[in-house]
Design an enzyme around this catalytic site. Structure first.
Site, short mmCIF file in Angstrom:
data_model
loop_
_atom_site.label_atom_id
_atom_site.label_comp_id
_atom_site.label_asym_id
_atom_site.label_seq_id
_atom_site.Cartn_x
_atom_site.Cartn_y
_atom_site.Cartn_z
N SER A 24 -37.82 12.20 58.72
CA SER A 24 -38.10 10.98 57.96
C SER A 24 -37.09 10.69 56.86
O SER A 24 -36.89 9.54 56.48
CB SER A 24 -39.51 11.05 57.35
OG SER A 24 -39.64 12.22 56.55
N ASN A 90 -39.87 19.67 57.64
CA ASN A 90 -41.22 19.68 58.20
C ASN A 90 -41.62 21.06 58.70
O ASN A 90 -42.81 21.38 58.76
CB ASN A 90 -41.32 18.65 59.33
CG ASN A 90 -41.31 17.23 58.80
OD1 ASN A 90 -42.06 16.88 57.90
ND2 ASN A 90 -40.43 16.40 59.34
N ASP A 174 -45.95 9.23 47.80
CA ASP A 174 -46.30 10.50 48.45
C ASP A 174 -45.55 11.69 47.86
O ASP A 174 -45.84 12.84 48.20
CB ASP A 174 -46.07 10.43 49.96
CG ASP A 174 -44.60 10.19 50.33
OD1 ASP A 174 -43.72 10.31 49.46
OD2 ASP A 174 -44.35 9.88 51.51
#
Length: 200
Positions: A24, A90, A174
Site C-alpha cells: 500500500s 505487512n 490510520d
C-alpha cells in the site's frame, strides 16, 4: 551477408523499464491518483528527460510471500531492466517469521537477477512498540538480503517521515499510511539508490 561497416553506429538502446512490486505504501492507498511516490517518480523521469517506463504492480496488503508468488508473470510480461521491491511491512504487521520474509525477498531478487534485471530493495521499519529487539532484527533483514544478493538497498522508505517529532502529522488517520504531502520525501529517500541503476 556483408559484415557491418566500420564505424557504423549501434542501434539505440530501448528505454529501460522499471517494475515496482510493493504494498500500500507504493499503491497510493488513501491518496488521489498520481499523488504517490511511484507516480512522482514517473514525473521526475519525464522532467529530467530520462526515457524510462514505470510499471507499478503494487497491491495494498501484499506480503513478501504474495509478491514472490506473483513475480514470475510480472517479469515475463514487463521484462524489466530494474525491479524495485518494496515489501515486508505487512509481514511485520501480521507477525510473520523473519526467516520467511528474508527467504521470500532473496527469492524475488534472484528471480529478477536471473533475467538480468538490477534490483533495489526498499526497506521499512516497524514502530518501537514492537520491541527493540524485533525492530532491530526486522530492519536488518533488508541489509542482509542486499549483501547476500548484491542488490541495492534503501534502508527506510519513511525516513524523515515516521522517525521525526510529531510524526503523526505526516500520516492518514490510520497512522500507517503517509499523507500525500509525505510522498515527495519518500521519493527522495528512494532516488539516490535508484538513479544509478538507470544508467546503461
Amino acid at each position: 551477408m556483408g559484415l557491418p561497416m566500420a564505424g557504423m553506429a549501434a542501434a539505440p538502446a530501448s528505454p529501460p523499464t522499471i517494475l515496482v512490486v510493493g504494498d500500500s505504501l507504493s499503491a497510493e492507498y488513501g491518496l488521489a491518483r498520481g499523488a504517490g511516490w511511484v507516480s512522482l517518480l514517473e514525473k521526475r523521469l519525464a522532467e529530467r528527460d530520462i526515457a524510462a517506463t514505470v510499471v507499478n504492480a503494487s497491491i495494498s496488503g501484499d506480503t513478501t510471500a504474495g509478491g514472490r508468488a506473483r513475480l514470475a508473470p510480472l517479469l515475463a510480461k514487463s521484462r524489466p531492466d530494474v525491479v524495485v521491491i518494496e515489501l515486508g511491512g505487512n509481514d511485520a504487521l501480521r507477525g510473520l517469521p523473519l526467516a520467511g520474509t528474508e527467504d521470500n525477498l532473496i527469492a524475488m531478487v534472484k528471480a529478477a537477477q536471473a533475467i538480468k534485471a538490477k534490483v533495489l530493495l526498499v526497506g521499512i521499519q516497524v514502530p518501537p512498540n514492537y520491541g527493540g529487539d524485533y525492530m532491530q532484527k526486522f530492519s536488518g533483514v533488508y541489509e542482509t538480503v542486499a549483501k547476500k544478493t548484491g542488490s541495492a538497498v534503501t534502508p527506510f522508505l519513511l525516513r524523515g517521515i515516521a522517525d521525526v517529532p510529531d510524526a503523526e502529522a505526516n500520516f492518514q488517520p490510520d497512522r500507517i499510511h503517509p499523507l500525500a504531502s509525505a510522498h515527495p520525501r519518500m521519493l527522495e529517500n528512494v532516488w539516490p539508490a535508484l538513479a544509478p541503476l538507470l544508467k546503461r
